[in-house]
Design a protein around this motif. Structure first.
Motif, PDB file in Angstrom:
ATOM      1  N   HIS A  54       0.822  -1.206   0.000  1.00 22.48           N
ATOM      2  CA  HIS A  54       0.000   0.000   0.000  1.00 22.48           C
ATOM      3  C   HIS A  54       0.859   1.261   0.000  1.00 22.48           C
ATOM      4  O   HIS A  54       0.388   2.333   0.363  1.00 22.48           O
ATOM      5  CB  HIS A  54      -0.913   0.012   1.228  1.00 22.48           C
ATOM      6  CG  HIS A  54      -1.884  -1.126   1.263  1.00 22.48           C
ATOM      7  ND1 HIS A  54      -3.095  -1.094   0.613  1.00 22.48           N
ATOM      8  CD2 HIS A  54      -1.822  -2.345   1.855  1.00 22.48           C
ATOM      9  CE1 HIS A  54      -3.746  -2.220   0.816  1.00 22.48           C
ATOM     10  NE2 HIS A  54      -2.995  -3.001   1.565  1.00 22.48           N
ATOM     11  N   GLY A 150      -9.336   7.291  10.667  1.00 21.42           N
ATOM     12  CA  GLY A 150     -10.047   7.493   9.408  1.00 21.42           C
ATOM     13  C   GLY A 150     -10.460   8.897   9.062  1.00 21.42           C
ATOM     14  O   GLY A 150     -11.324   9.076   8.200  1.00 21.42           O
ATOM     15  N   ALA A 186     -12.685  -1.655   7.268  1.00 25.48           N
ATOM     16  CA  ALA A 186     -12.443  -1.104   5.932  1.00 25.48           C
ATOM     17  C   ALA A 186     -11.378  -0.013   5.973  1.00 25.48           C
ATOM     18  O   ALA A 186     -10.502   0.056   5.106  1.00 25.48           O
ATOM     19  CB  ALA A 186     -13.742  -0.553   5.354  1.00 25.48           C
ATOM     20  N   ALA A 187     -11.429   0.849   6.996  1.00 25.65           N
ATOM     21  CA  ALA A 187     -10.440   1.920   7.097  1.00 25.65           C
ATOM     22  C   ALA A 187      -9.040   1.350   7.305  1.00 25.65           C
ATOM     23  O   ALA A 187      -8.074   1.804   6.688  1.00 25.65           O
ATOM     24  CB  ALA A 187     -10.814   2.864   8.241  1.00 25.65           C
ATOM     25  N   GLN A 189      -7.951  -1.707   6.454  1.00 28.07           N
ATOM     26  CA  GLN A 189      -7.495  -2.425   5.272  1.00 28.07           C
ATOM     27  C   GLN A 189      -7.110  -1.473   4.153  1.00 28.07           C
ATOM     28  O   GLN A 189      -6.125  -1.696   3.444  1.00 28.07           O
ATOM     29  CB  GLN A 189      -8.599  -3.382   4.783  1.00 28.07           C
ATOM     30  CG  GLN A 189      -8.195  -4.280   3.628  1.00 28.07           C
ATOM     31  CD  GLN A 189      -7.147  -5.313   4.021  1.00 28.07           C
ATOM     32  OE1 GLN A 189      -6.889  -5.529   5.195  1.00 28.07           O
ATOM     33  NE2 GLN A 189      -6.556  -5.965   3.033  1.00 28.07           N
ATOM     34  N   TYR A 190      -7.859  -0.386   4.003  1.00 26.07           N
ATOM     35  CA  TYR A 190      -7.563   0.572   2.928  1.00 26.07           C
ATOM     36  C   TYR A 190      -6.225   1.258   3.174  1.00 26.07           C
ATOM     37  O   TYR A 190      -5.418   1.416   2.257  1.00 26.07           O
ATOM     38  CB  TYR A 190      -8.673   1.621   2.847  1.00 26.07           C
ATOM     39  CG  TYR A 190      -8.425   2.684   1.800  1.00 26.07           C
ATOM     40  CD1 TYR A 190      -8.613   2.404   0.445  1.00 26.07           C
ATOM     41  CD2 TYR A 190      -7.987   3.953   2.154  1.00 26.07           C
ATOM     42  CE1 TYR A 190      -8.377   3.360  -0.520  1.00 26.07           C
ATOM     43  CE2 TYR A 190      -7.743   4.922   1.193  1.00 26.07           C
ATOM     44  CZ  TYR A 190      -7.946   4.625  -0.141  1.00 26.07           C
ATOM     45  OH  TYR A 190      -7.702   5.575  -1.092  1.00 26.07           O
ATOM     46  N   ARG A 191      -5.975   1.669   4.418  1.00 30.32           N
ATOM     47  CA  ARG A 191      -4.733   2.352   4.731  1.00 30.32           C
ATOM     48  C   ARG A 191      -3.568   1.386   4.886  1.00 30.32           C
ATOM     49  O   ARG A 191      -2.427   1.707   4.606  1.00 30.32           O
ATOM     50  CB  ARG A 191      -4.902   3.149   6.032  1.00 30.32           C
ATOM     51  CG  ARG A 191      -3.763   4.128   6.323  1.00 30.32           C
ATOM     52  CD  ARG A 191      -3.622   4.385   7.804  1.00 30.32           C
ATOM     53  NE  ARG A 191      -3.197   3.178   8.495  1.00 30.32           N
ATOM     54  CZ  ARG A 191      -3.584   2.841   9.709  1.00 30.32           C
ATOM     55  NH1 ARG A 191      -4.450   3.588  10.352  1.00 30.32           N
ATOM     56  NH2 ARG A 191      -3.153   1.734  10.263  1.00 30.32           N
ATOM     57  N   MET A 318     -13.288  -8.080   0.235  1.00 33.77           N
ATOM     58  CA  MET A 318     -11.886  -7.774   0.512  1.00 33.77           C
ATOM     59  C   MET A 318     -11.526  -8.395   1.847  1.00 33.77           C
ATOM     60  O   MET A 318     -12.382  -8.610   2.702  1.00 33.77           O
ATOM     61  CB  MET A 318     -11.639  -6.261   0.541  1.00 33.77           C
ATOM     62  CG  MET A 318     -12.241  -5.539   1.726  1.00 33.77           C
ATOM     63  SD  MET A 318     -11.758  -3.800   1.746  1.00 33.77           S
ATOM     64  CE  MET A 318     -12.434  -3.296   3.340  1.00 33.77           C
TER      65      MET A 318
END
Length: 469
Positions: A54, A150, A186-187, A189-191, A318
């Motif tokens: 990432h 987030g 979700a926050a 995993q996204y970051r 995801m």
């Protein structure tokens, strides 16, 4: 002056998590920003950023600097916005009208670049979150964690280990709103979750299931096996685990085979057919380890709550950071663990997590995902901890033998036939032997991988006597 330049570069890197984007943001070439990052690392004696899938991931030390550096950069921007440039004299001839103006206008009034309408400064935002104390209601504490990670560049930061542990403990206790569960996962995993955050998750899981400390339980080897339902190969690693148990070691297997599909009970069926006790509780698993030396504990028996949380994959399409944490649970307190991690960044992350948890012995097979099974026909890196120190090996690939024809047997029947000797398959047998060798090496049974393979081959050759007993 040079140190101020370094701090402004650090602010850009913390905001962008990318050397090239940070360089573009401050008008530098990426090579210049790379040099500044090298100087920062030398100044602080810390890597500051680690490369992941990432982008750059700040180290825990870098995160402690984030708000202070952002405040300094914001003040620097504000100071320059209020300083108008001097007016250059006209090079042309004098007209008689030259002179200073009687009324001067202030510079163009703008808000600092980090501010949006209604947003607090980083300091004010941190103070707002600090007002939600550790004795607040569970949903309020979880909301604090979500806001911490987030709320955007310049104001968000990773959770500390204690904050991550508290956040997941609230979820595991069933005290979270479902929207909060999805938002947190979700926050993260996204970051990209940090090692510190996942270590906090592991501590929460271990407390939730009642695990004991590593090296103080009934098992010698912890062997997580959380298989994707997309995996259609036979579980050869179970035969390898049987060999290790036959050598006198107590082997604890725990996992599951996805959430959906007709083969959802694949591991339970395979374990039962192999004579491995399929346990319905952690206490039952400890008893089986004492009596037979090997046990399999399905995740729904270990923790229905964690099982359902991992099932969110079907709703979100995801993975979530909980998937990395559950592999390091070690519920029966084994002295070493054998993991399978395919992604190179995830291997480093897993070992960093283990170090934070004070794990001393660990082996990660670097060519499988979600379960530890050796792939002998590809080069295989072994990422290890031995006595708390990194000790990596790279095992070269073996020549691939021709595939064996399967004559009318189902996958399960063929898997059983290889163990009994009714079917001969060099590929499968080599996979079993090398997987067992990796486990024996992790247990300290052999000085090197080749010696461990020799022991594993002897165990494989002698399994007929084990079956006779």
């Amino acid at each position: 002056m040079s140190r101020l330049r370094l701090l402004l570069a650090l602010d850009a890197l913390l905001r962008e998590n990318s050397v090239s984007r940070a360089a573009a943001g401050v008008g530098l070439q990426p090579s210049a920003m790379s040099r500044l990052l090298s100087q920062l690392r030398e100044e602080y004696g810390d890597p500051l950023f680690l490369r992941t899938g990432h982008g750059l991931r700040p180290t825990p030390f870098a995160e402690t600097l984030r708000l202070r550096v952002r405040a300094l950069a914001a003040e620097t921007e504000a100071l320059f916005e209020r300083a108008g440039p001097a007016t250059a004299a006209s090079p042309e001839g004098h007209s008689g009208w030259e002179g200073a103006g009687l009324i001067t206008a202030p510079p163009l009034s703008v808000r600092p670049s980090l501010m949006l309408d209604g947003e607090p400064t980083p300091e004010a935002f941190a103070a707002k979150l600090a007002r939600i104390g550790d004795d607040a209601a569970p949903q309020r504490r979880l909301a604090r964690s979500i806001a911490t990670i987030g709320t955007g560049a310049g104001r968000s930061r990773p959770l500390s280990e204690a904050e991550a542990e508290d956040a997941l403990a609230i979820i595991l206790a069933g005290e979270a709103d479902p929207v909060q569960v999805g938002a947190l996962m979700a926050a993260l995993q996204y970051r990209g979750a940090t090692a510190v955050e996942i270590a906090g998750f592991v501590r929460a899981i271990r407390r939730h299931v009642g695990a004991v400390s590593a090296g103080k339980g009934t098992a010698d080897l912890d062997w997580p096996c959380y298989l994707s339902p997309k995996l259609k190969t036979a579980p050869w690693f179970l035969h390898a685990a049987r060999l290790v148990a036959s050598a006198g070691y107590r082997v604890m297997l725990h996992g599951h085979y996805g959430q959906e599909g007709t083969e959802r009970g694949k591991l339970e069926i395979a374990a039962a057919r192999a004579g491995i006790a399929v346990c319905s509780s952690l206490d039952e698993a400890n008893m089986a380890l004492e009596e037979t030396g090997i046990a399999y504990l399905p995740l729904p028996a270990l923790s229905p709550q964690i099982y359902r949380l991992l099932g969110l994959y079907g709703l979100m399409e995801m993975r979530i950071p909980l998937g990395s944490a559950v592999h390091l649970t070690n519920p029966t307190g084994a002295r070493t663990s054998l993991l399978g991690v395919a992604n190179s960044a995830a291997r480093t992350l897993s070992r960093d997590i283990a170090l934070l948890l004070d794990v001393k012995e660990l082996t990660i097979l670097g060519n499988t995902r979600d379960h530890a099974e050796f792939t002998p026909y590809r080069q295989t890196p072994l990422f290890r901890l031995v006595g708390g120190e990194a000790a990596d090996l790279f095992i070269p690939a073996l020549p691939t033998p021709p595939a064996e024809a399967r004559t009318g047997l189902s996958t399960r029947e063929y898997w059983e036939a290889v163990w009994t000797g009714a079917a001969r398959d060099e590929r499968a047998e080599t996979t079993i032997v090398t997987t067992a060798a990796a486990a024996l090496l992790s247990l300290g049974n052999a000085a090197d991988f080749e010696a461990a393979c020799e022991t594993a081959r002897a165990l494989w050759a002698g399994r007929s006597r084990q079956m006779a007993r």
